[in-house]
Design a protein around this motif. Structure first.
Motif, mmCIF file in Angstrom:
data_model
loop_
_atom_site.group_PDB
_atom_site.id
_atom_site.type_symbol
_atom_site.label_atom_id
_atom_site.label_comp_id
_atom_site.label_asym_id
_atom_site.label_seq_id
_atom_site.Cartn_x
_atom_site.Cartn_y
_atom_site.Cartn_z
ATOM 1 N N VAL A 88 -11.150 -6.098 -36.614
ATOM 2 C CA VAL A 88 -11.752 -7.409 -36.363
ATOM 3 C C VAL A 88 -11.322 -8.357 -37.481
ATOM 4 O O VAL A 88 -11.271 -7.968 -38.648
ATOM 5 C CB VAL A 88 -13.285 -7.294 -36.305
ATOM 6 N N ASP A 89 -11.026 -9.599 -37.132
ATOM 7 C CA ASP A 89 -10.575 -10.578 -38.125
ATOM 8 C C ASP A 89 -11.660 -11.550 -38.553
ATOM 9 O O ASP A 89 -11.578 -12.131 -39.627
ATOM 10 C CB ASP A 89 -9.394 -11.373 -37.555
ATOM 11 N N CYS A 90 -12.670 -11.766 -37.703
ATOM 12 C CA CYS A 90 -13.743 -12.690 -38.044
ATOM 13 C C CYS A 90 -15.017 -12.279 -37.313
ATOM 14 O O CYS A 90 -14.972 -11.931 -36.125
ATOM 15 C CB CYS A 90 -13.361 -14.118 -37.675
ATOM 16 N N ILE A 91 -16.158 -12.312 -38.018
ATOM 17 C CA ILE A 91 -17.460 -11.947 -37.452
ATOM 18 C C ILE A 91 -18.351 -13.184 -37.467
ATOM 19 O O ILE A 91 -18.579 -13.787 -38.515
ATOM 20 C CB ILE A 91 -18.126 -10.826 -38.268
ATOM 21 N N THR A 92 -18.844 -13.561 -36.309
ATOM 22 C CA THR A 92 -19.784 -14.672 -36.223
ATOM 23 C C THR A 92 -21.210 -14.126 -36.115
ATOM 24 O O THR A 92 -21.427 -12.993 -35.691
ATOM 25 C CB THR A 92 -19.473 -15.573 -35.021
ATOM 26 N N LEU A 93 -22.165 -14.973 -36.474
ATOM 27 C CA LEU A 93 -23.575 -14.583 -36.435
ATOM 28 C C LEU A 93 -24.354 -15.553 -35.557
ATOM 29 O O LEU A 93 -23.778 -16.334 -34.816
ATOM 30 C CB LEU A 93 -24.145 -14.533 -37.858
ATOM 31 N N GLY A 94 -25.704 -15.464 -35.617
ATOM 32 C CA GLY A 94 -26.533 -16.314 -34.767
ATOM 33 C C GLY A 94 -27.950 -16.358 -35.281
ATOM 34 O O GLY A 94 -28.201 -16.349 -36.483
ATOM 35 N N ASN A 95 -28.915 -16.358 -34.355
ATOM 36 C CA ASN A 95 -30.310 -16.522 -34.748
ATOM 37 C C ASN A 95 -30.873 -15.323 -35.493
ATOM 38 O O ASN A 95 -31.915 -15.422 -36.148
ATOM 39 C CB ASN A 95 -31.183 -16.837 -33.525
ATOM 40 N N HIS A 96 -30.202 -14.164 -35.424
ATOM 41 C CA HIS A 96 -30.645 -12.987 -36.181
ATOM 42 C C HIS A 96 -29.833 -12.793 -37.460
ATOM 43 O O HIS A 96 -29.802 -11.695 -38.024
ATOM 44 C CB HIS A 96 -30.552 -11.727 -35.322
ATOM 45 N N ALA A 97 -29.185 -13.848 -37.915
ATOM 46 C CA ALA A 97 -28.302 -13.737 -39.082
ATOM 47 C C ALA A 97 -29.002 -13.148 -40.299
ATOM 48 O O ALA A 97 -28.408 -12.379 -41.071
ATOM 49 C CB ALA A 97 -27.730 -15.110 -39.437
ATOM 50 N N TRP A 98 -30.287 -13.465 -40.472
ATOM 51 C CA TRP A 98 -30.991 -13.077 -41.701
ATOM 52 C C TRP A 98 -31.928 -11.893 -41.487
ATOM 53 O O TRP A 98 -32.767 -11.601 -42.341
ATOM 54 C CB TRP A 98 -31.777 -14.269 -42.242
ATOM 55 N N THR A 148 -9.247 -21.849 -37.214
ATOM 56 C CA THR A 148 -10.567 -22.046 -37.805
ATOM 57 C C THR A 148 -11.622 -21.649 -36.784
ATOM 58 O O THR A 148 -11.630 -22.153 -35.659
ATOM 59 C CB THR A 148 -10.774 -23.502 -38.237
ATOM 60 N N VAL A 149 -12.491 -20.728 -37.175
ATOM 61 C CA VAL A 149 -13.578 -20.242 -36.330
ATOM 62 C C VAL A 149 -14.871 -20.905 -36.800
ATOM 63 O O VAL A 149 -15.252 -20.773 -37.965
ATOM 64 C CB VAL A 149 -13.703 -18.710 -36.399
ATOM 65 N N ILE A 150 -15.527 -21.618 -35.900
ATOM 66 C CA ILE A 150 -16.770 -22.328 -36.210
ATOM 67 C C ILE A 150 -17.923 -21.654 -35.483
ATOM 68 O O ILE A 150 -17.832 -21.367 -34.286
ATOM 69 C CB ILE A 150 -16.692 -23.802 -35.773
ATOM 70 N N SER A 151 -19.010 -21.409 -36.190
ATOM 71 C CA SER A 151 -20.228 -20.885 -35.575
ATOM 72 C C SER A 151 -21.262 -22.003 -35.511
ATOM 73 O O SER A 151 -21.515 -22.692 -36.501
ATOM 74 C CB SER A 151 -20.779 -19.711 -36.401
ATOM 75 N N LEU A 152 -21.835 -22.193 -34.319
ATOM 76 C CA LEU A 152 -22.902 -23.166 -34.137
ATOM 77 C C LEU A 152 -24.044 -22.517 -33.368
ATOM 78 O O LEU A 152 -23.820 -21.603 -32.577
ATOM 79 C CB LEU A 152 -22.416 -24.378 -33.342
ATOM 80 N N MET A 153 -25.260 -22.997 -33.579
ATOM 81 C CA MET A 153 -26.399 -22.481 -32.839
ATOM 82 C C MET A 153 -27.068 -23.616 -32.074
ATOM 83 O O MET A 153 -27.259 -24.722 -32.601
ATOM 84 C CB MET A 153 -27.404 -21.812 -33.772
ATOM 85 N N GLY A 154 -27.402 -23.333 -30.810
ATOM 86 C CA GLY A 154 -28.127 -24.308 -30.020
ATOM 87 C C GLY A 154 -29.565 -24.439 -30.495
ATOM 88 O O GLY A 154 -30.080 -23.601 -31.225
ATOM 89 N N ARG A 155 -30.228 -25.508 -30.054
ATOM 90 C CA ARG A 155 -31.608 -25.756 -30.483
ATOM 91 C C ARG A 155 -32.629 -25.572 -29.370
ATOM 92 O O ARG A 155 -33.825 -25.442 -29.651
ATOM 93 C CB ARG A 155 -31.713 -27.167 -31.048
ATOM 94 N N THR A 156 -32.193 -25.546 -28.122
ATOM 95 C CA THR A 156 -33.141 -25.408 -27.019
ATOM 96 C C THR A 156 -33.669 -23.984 -26.963
ATOM 97 O O THR A 156 -32.898 -23.034 -26.810
ATOM 98 C CB THR A 156 -32.465 -25.768 -25.682
ATOM 99 N N PHE A 157 -34.984 -23.804 -27.105
ATOM 100 C CA PHE A 157 -35.670 -22.506 -27.124
ATOM 101 C C PHE A 157 -35.279 -21.649 -28.330
ATOM 102 O O PHE A 157 -35.554 -20.443 -28.352
ATOM 103 C CB PHE A 157 -35.411 -21.716 -25.830
ATOM 104 N N LEU A 158 -34.643 -22.252 -29.324
ATOM 105 C CA LEU A 158 -34.304 -21.552 -30.556
ATOM 106 C C LEU A 158 -34.830 -22.369 -31.735
ATOM 107 O O LEU A 158 -35.575 -23.316 -31.557
ATOM 108 C CB LEU A 158 -32.781 -21.346 -30.656
ATOM 109 N N GLN A 159 -34.435 -21.990 -32.947
ATOM 110 C CA GLN A 159 -34.915 -22.699 -34.125
ATOM 111 C C GLN A 159 -34.470 -24.164 -34.108
ATOM 112 O O GLN A 159 -33.374 -24.482 -33.644
ATOM 113 C CB GLN A 159 -34.358 -22.023 -35.383
#
Length: 264
Positions: free
Chosen positions: A61-71, A112-123
């Motif tokens: 794997v060359d890049c790992i993205t995360l999300g709402n469980h990042a922490w 360039t790999v960008i990680s974004l998180m939506g806001r609807t029903f999330l933080q």
């Protein structure tokens, strides 16, 4: 440029599934870059650890993205600053540890790999639309740009894809764990898929043990979810991009499970 992106890796079975198929997929498809979402890759299906990140990167794997469980795993704070190939959502507030995008150099160019998180029903994070505007000002036009949009609703994912059409190479959705069949290339050349799916248990509910999830719906009481066992599945997307325009040329969904075995 050829890029293979795999959906949310869920638990130990998800990591096993990745290790089982990734080498063969790379032989078949010859991707220049492999991206996976690893925010569910810990044993309990929440978060990621240093050992797991090294396991995934070591597997190709060359890049790992995360999300709402990042922490979700506290040790993530021990390595996310130094691990340049692990990317958490860019629209967390200023001062959040880690990075929201990373540039990977390949033999076919820089991506360039960008990680974004939506806001609807999330933080209620920073606006992903305004966040990506700021990021794109920093990225050279010579880069391929892949956006992992970790969001709950199809409308938010589609809206952001239309918003950046022609400004990024692809917007690929994660988070819901169910692969959608709406891959397309938007009019200005941005590739799009609402959700790439997941890697992990085949006989669960979004990767979790199904009886517990059903019990939650029946009783409306708190229930502890555990990663399901048994058969596995792998979902992803293979993308090809024009070397001059950096726009999408071809998108092909990948699905491997009991009814769709990998055929060399």
């Amino acid at each position: 440029m050829k890029i293979l992106m795999l959906g949310d890796i869920v638990g130990e079975l998800g990591r096993y599934t990745l290790l089982k198929y990734l080498a063969e997929l790379k032989t078949m498809l010859s991707p220049d870059l492999v991206i996976v979402n690893g925010e569910n890759s810990a044993a309990n299906g929440r978060g990621i650890t240093r050992t797991i990140s090294r396991e995934l990167l070591g597997a190709g794997v060359d890049c790992i993205t995360l999300g709402n469980h990042a922490w979700a795993q506290s040790e993530v704070f021990d390595f996310i600053e130094s691990e340049t190939k692990v990317v958490r959502p860019a629209n967390f507030p200023p001062g959040t540890p880690g990075r929201g995008f990373a540039t990977i150099t390949t033999s076919s160019g820089k991506c360039t790999v960008i990680s974004l998180m939506g806001r609807t029903f999330l933080q209620p994070l920073e606006c992903p639309f305004r966040t990506i505007d700021k990021i794109l000002q920093k990225i050279p036009e010579s880069h391929y740009i892949i956006v992992d949009l970790h969001a709950e609703t199809t409308s938010e994912k589609q809206s952001l894809a239309w918003y950046v059409d022609g400004r990024v190479s692809a917007v690929i959705g994660t988070h819901t764990h169910v692969q959608t069949a709406d891959e397309r290339i938007l009019p200005q050349g941005t590739g799009y898929l609402t959700d790439v799916g997941m890697v992990g248990p085949y006989d669960g509910v979004l990767g979790m043990e199904k009886d517990a999830v059903i019990r939650r719906f029946l009783t409306q009481l708190p229930v502890r979810f555990e990663v399901a066992k048994g058969r596995c599945q792998l979902n992803g997307i293979f993308m090809e991009f024009d070397s001059q325009t950096k726009k999408a040329k071809k998108l092909k969904r990948i699905r491997i499970d009991e009814d769709n075995p990998l055929i060399s």
